[in-house]
Design an enzyme around this catalytic site. Structure first.
Site, short mmCIF file in Angstrom:
data_model
loop_
_atom_site.label_atom_id
_atom_site.label_comp_id
_atom_site.label_asym_id
_atom_site.label_seq_id
_atom_site.Cartn_x
_atom_site.Cartn_y
_atom_site.Cartn_z
CG ASP A 100 73.65 72.37 70.13
OD1 ASP A 100 73.23 72.08 71.25
OD2 ASP A 100 73.56 73.51 69.63
CG ASN A 122 62.66 77.28 72.02
OD1 ASN A 122 61.83 76.77 71.27
ND2 ASN A 122 63.44 76.57 72.81
CG HIS A 174 59.23 77.30 74.84
ND1 HIS A 174 60.53 76.90 75.01
CD2 HIS A 174 59.11 78.50 75.47
CE1 HIS A 174 61.17 77.80 75.73
NE2 HIS A 174 60.34 78.78 76.01
CG ASP A 177 58.33 71.28 72.41
OD1 ASP A 177 59.49 71.49 72.81
OD2 ASP A 177 57.33 71.35 73.16
CD GLU A 193 69.90 73.63 72.77
OE1 GLU A 193 70.65 74.63 72.87
OE2 GLU A 193 69.10 73.29 73.65
#
Length: 305
Positions: free
Chosen positions: A175, A183, A188, A192, A218
């Site tokens: 994770d 974010n 975002h 990504d 994630e």
């Protein structure tokens, strides 16, 4: 490639010559059993078969071909001197695509082969597109890694094989630490890009026999066949170090850089009846890594020692 099956040597020669004049490679068989063996070995695009033959007759050969699951389609032309409507229907119901009455007219066979080429080409294209769609359905579009659907398929097979052969395997749940704040701070689009970078690191760290999957959000999952817990831990430590060396700035994290945490569980033959229990232990180990301060690898609690 075209396979011609006929127990009459004269008819076989005529058919072979017609096939080769049409530009196809030709295999010949003198009876149904020989034709079936050659079909299995060579997988021809087209089979031109006589109805009445020793061994498998034409109808039995048609049924055998249709009963065999295959990615590519075989076009079947039935040669028959029995041109009644009932005979034609029996041939089509057995799996033939078309029929030609005897004595064989080379022009008629050439016309049938033109149709066969169009049909087999269409089926080949469809098979290709099905394969592409199947791959897309099992691939995470953001990272290019395998997705949950592929994971479910692969893990079920691995678990069954490991139970059967009494082999160990490990799961590593990973994770990205403090990803929500990443974010929030960087947007975002940056998030990504970070997920792609982490996914690439995990894929590079894995062996060719391992599976790397985007588990969701994630989270990533590594499936490690025939891997010991200690071997899995060593590999994940290297992966965590590789993520740190990406040097992705994260002002909302205590380290100032993007990091990941990992939890590892191990399948023990005779102990885990279902793969879900191994997966649950990996998730619990990941939670322990998060609770212990993140940026670390933890083993499933019941596997320590």
């Amino acid at each position: 490639m075209v396979l011609v099956a006929d127990d009459d040597p004269g008819s076989l020669l005529v058919a072979k010559a017609a096939v080769e004049r049409s530009g196809h490679d030709c295999l010949t068989a003198g009876n149904g059993d020989e034709a079936w063996a050659m079909y299995l070995e060579h997988q021809p695009d087209v089979v031109v078969t006589d109805w009445m033959m020793p061994g498998l007759d034409g109808l039995a050969l048609c049924r055998a071909i249709r009963a065999r699951a295959a990615d590519l389609y075989t076009y079947i032309v039935l040669l028959t001197s029995q041109g009644s409507r009932n005979d034609v229907l029996a041939g089509l119901e057995a799996g033939a695509d078309d029929y030609v009455t005897k004595p064989l007219d080379p022009f008629v066979l050439h016309a049938r082969l033109l149709v066969a080429r169009r049909v087999t080409t269409l089926h080949a294209d469809l098979a290709h597109y099905r394969k592409v769609l199947s791959q897309q359905a099992r691939t995470d579009p953001l990272t290019g890694l395998n997705n949950r659907l592929k994971l479910n398929e692969d893990l079920e097979q691995l678990h069954a094989r490991s139970q059967r052969y009494q082999e160990e395997y490990c799961l590593a749940m990973c994770d990205v630490d403090n990803f929500k704040s990443y974010n929030d701070i960087y947007g975002h689009q940056a998030g990504d890009l970070a997920l792609r970078a982490v996914g690439a690191v995990l894929a590079k760290a894995a062996r060719s026999s391992d599976g790397v999957y985007r588990y969701g959000g994630e989270e990533f999952l590594l499936v490690l066949p025939k891997q010991s817990q200690q071997g899995a831990k060593d590999m994940l430590k290297r992966a965590l170090h590789a993520v740190r060396t990406l040097d992705i700035i994260h002002s909302g994290a205590p380290t100032g850089h993007l990091t990941i945490s990992a939890g590892i569980s191990a399948f023990t033959p005779g102990l885990h009846a279902e793969a879900d229990s191994v997966l649950g232990e990996a998730d619990a180990a990941l939670y322990a890594a998060k609770s212990a301060g993140r940026n670390r690898v933890e083993l499933a609690p019941e596997r320590r020692g």
